[in-house]
Design an enzyme around this catalytic site. Structure first.
Site, PDB file in Angstrom:
ATOM      1  N   SER A 140       0.846  -1.203   0.000  1.00  0.00           N
ATOM      2  CA  SER A 140       0.000   0.000   0.000  1.00  0.00           C
ATOM      3  C   SER A 140       0.875   1.245   0.000  1.00  0.00           C
ATOM      4  CB  SER A 140      -0.892   0.007   1.239  1.00  0.00           C
ATOM      5  OG  SER A 140      -1.446   1.303   1.406  1.00  0.00           O
ATOM      6  N   HIS A 200      -1.450  -1.385  -4.118  1.00  0.00           N
ATOM      7  CA  HIS A 200      -2.682  -0.995  -3.430  1.00  0.00           C
ATOM      8  C   HIS A 200      -2.706   0.525  -3.222  1.00  0.00           C
ATOM      9  CE1 HIS A 200      -6.074  -2.046  -0.724  1.00  0.00           C
ATOM     10  NE2 HIS A 200      -5.637  -1.068   0.060  1.00  0.00           N
ATOM     11  N   ASP A 247      -5.022   3.643  -1.581  1.00  0.00           N
ATOM     12  CA  ASP A 247      -6.109   3.947  -0.649  1.00  0.00           C
ATOM     13  C   ASP A 247      -6.671   5.332  -0.909  1.00  0.00           C
ATOM     14  OD1 ASP A 247      -6.160   1.630   1.171  1.00  0.00           O
ATOM     15  OD2 ASP A 247      -4.082   2.211   1.551  1.00  0.00           O
ATOM     16  N   MET A 288      -9.286   8.127   0.263  1.00  0.00           N
ATOM     17  CA  MET A 288     -10.075   8.528   1.440  1.00  0.00           C
ATOM     18  C   MET A 288     -10.587   9.948   1.244  1.00  0.00           C
ATOM     19  SD  MET A 288      -7.419   7.292   4.360  1.00  0.00           S
ATOM     20  CE  MET A 288      -6.638   5.678   4.290  1.00  0.00           C
ATOM     21  N   HIS A 305      -8.656   0.970  -3.565  1.00  0.00           N
ATOM     22  CA  HIS A 305      -9.559   0.722  -2.428  1.00  0.00           C
ATOM     23  C   HIS A 305     -10.255   2.039  -2.088  1.00  0.00           C
ATOM     24  CE1 HIS A 305      -9.570  -0.182   2.242  1.00  0.00           C
ATOM     25  NE2 HIS A 305     -10.796  -0.048   1.749  1.00  0.00           N
ATOM     26  N   MET A 364     -12.459   4.398  -0.004  1.00  0.00           N
ATOM     27  CA  MET A 364     -13.036   4.687   1.308  1.00  0.00           C
ATOM     28  C   MET A 364     -13.699   6.050   1.195  1.00  0.00           C
ATOM     29  SD  MET A 364      -9.864   3.238   3.530  1.00  0.00           S
ATOM     30  CE  MET A 364      -8.825   3.239   2.078  1.00  0.00           C
ATOM     31  N   MET A 407     -11.133  -5.849   6.083  1.00  0.00           N
ATOM     32  CA  MET A 407     -10.304  -4.901   6.838  1.00  0.00           C
ATOM     33  C   MET A 407      -9.922  -5.536   8.172  1.00  0.00           C
ATOM     34  SD  MET A 407      -9.907  -2.261   4.946  1.00  0.00           S
ATOM     35  CE  MET A 407      -8.830  -1.515   6.167  1.00  0.00           C
ATOM     36  N   ASP A 445      -6.373  -6.432   4.732  1.00  0.00           N
ATOM     37  CA  ASP A 445      -5.806  -5.077   4.724  1.00  0.00           C
ATOM     38  C   ASP A 445      -5.760  -4.493   6.129  1.00  0.00           C
ATOM     39  OD1 ASP A 445      -4.981  -2.540   4.032  1.00  0.00           O
ATOM     40  OD2 ASP A 445      -6.800  -2.011   2.929  1.00  0.00           O
TER      41      ASP A 445
HETATM   42  C1  DX5 Z   1      -6.104   1.607   5.910  1.00  0.00           C
HETATM   43  C2  DX5 Z   1      -5.756   1.265   4.499  1.00  0.00           C
HETATM   44  C3  DX5 Z   1      -4.618   0.335   4.371  1.00  0.00           C
HETATM   45  C4  DX5 Z   1      -3.309   0.816   4.906  1.00  0.00           C
HETATM   46  C5  DX5 Z   1      -2.615  -0.389   5.472  1.00  0.00           C
HETATM   47  O1  DX5 Z   1      -7.304   2.321   5.926  1.00  0.00           O
HETATM   48  O2  DX5 Z   1      -6.873   0.692   3.843  1.00  0.00           O
HETATM   49  O3  DX5 Z   1      -4.479  -0.104   3.014  1.00  0.00           O
HETATM   50  O4  DX5 Z   1      -2.480   1.425   3.941  1.00  0.00           O
HETATM   51  O5  DX5 Z   1      -1.502   0.035   6.138  1.00  0.00           O
HETATM   52  P1  DX5 Z   1      -0.701  -0.884   7.180  1.00  0.00           P
HETATM   53  O6  DX5 Z   1      -0.228  -2.078   6.427  1.00  0.00           O
HETATM   54  O7  DX5 Z   1       0.404   0.032   7.607  1.00  0.00           O
HETATM   55  O8  DX5 Z   1      -1.645  -1.235   8.290  1.00  0.00           O
HETATM   56 ZN    ZN Z   2      -6.506  -0.254   1.815  1.00  0.00          ZN
END
Ligand code: DX5
Ligand code: ZN
Length: 214
Positions: free
Chosen positions: A5, A30, A32, A34, A63, A65, A134, A172
């Site tokens: 990620s 990956h 993210d 947000m 992904h 969010m 998650m 994740d």
């Molecule tokens: C959290 C994200 C993850 C995050 C994971 O909301 O969806 O993808 O980057 O990070 P680590 O591996 O550091 O927990």
């Molecule tokens: Zn993620």
């Protein structure tokens, strides 16, 4: 498989970090997204995905969010997403949304928060290519792994196998070299790792260790 990620990457040297992933055993990259509403944090958007897509040699696993993700499916496709996942908790017309993701030519995924039981997936499973469980509350990298995830993986593995499906299980949050083998044993297919990879002294070697090829 492993999907590092880039939330934990060095954004001043993002090109260098993507080249590192290109050379590594990473299977997907990956990303993210947000929006500060569905989750408290804000990450990055289209210009960053487009820039990554220009040099990435691995599929981009995006992904979402965000609230009302159905508004942006085509935009994410155009930006370069190959796999696109939406939260069960944030998609009111989930069946329509995952069908649209597939019709746009992407692999479709549904994501569950840690408190959402896998049983809710039963009617949607045949329509998705992967389920993202998650193992932290979404919003931030570097949080610690929630142990009840193992039970959810085992239950989902059973549901998928009993239905004769090929749906992949992706995990994740808080993944590291200690829990990776246990997650694989429980039935996970793809492990997302942010901090564990990018904060390691040798990220390429860490990817191999998490993946179990070293
Ligand atoms: C959290 C994200 C993850 C995050 C994971 O909301 O969806 O993808 O980057 O990070 P680590 O591996 O550091 O927990
Ligand atoms: Zn993620």
């Amino acid at each position: 498989m492993i999907a590092p990620s880039i939330l934990s990457a060095d954004f001043l040297n993002l090109g260098r970090d993507i080249e590192m992933l290109n050379r590594s055993h990473a299977d997907w990259i990956h990303l993210d997204i947000m929006d500060g509403h569905f989750v408290p944090n804000i990450s990055f958007g289209m210009p960053v995905i487009e820039a990554v897509a220009k040099i990435a040699k691995k599929p981009l696993d995006v992904h979402l969010m965000i609230e009302k993700p159905e508004r942006y499916l085509e935009v994410f496709r155009k930006a370069g997403a190959n796999l696109l996942s939406v939260h069960y908790e944030g998609a009111v017309h989930l069946h329509r949304t995952v069908a649209q993701i597939r019709s746009l030519g992407m692999k479709s995924g549904v994501v569950l928060n840690p408190h959402t039981p896998v049983s809710v997936l039963e009617p949607i499973l045949p329509y998705v290519d992967f389920v993202l469980l998650m193992s932290v509350n979404p919003g931030y990298g570097g949080q610690s792994f929630i142990e009840t995830t193992y039970g959810k993986i085992r239950m989902l593995r059973r549901m998928i196998d009993e239905a004769g499906l090929k749906t992949l299980i992706e995990i994740d949050g808080g993944v590291n070299e200690q829990n990776a083998p246990l997650l694989q044993q429980a039935g996970a297919n793809v492990l997302v790792a942010g901090n564990a990879v990018f904060k390691a002294p040798d990220p390429v070697a860490m990817i191999e260790r998490i993946k179990g090829v070293r």
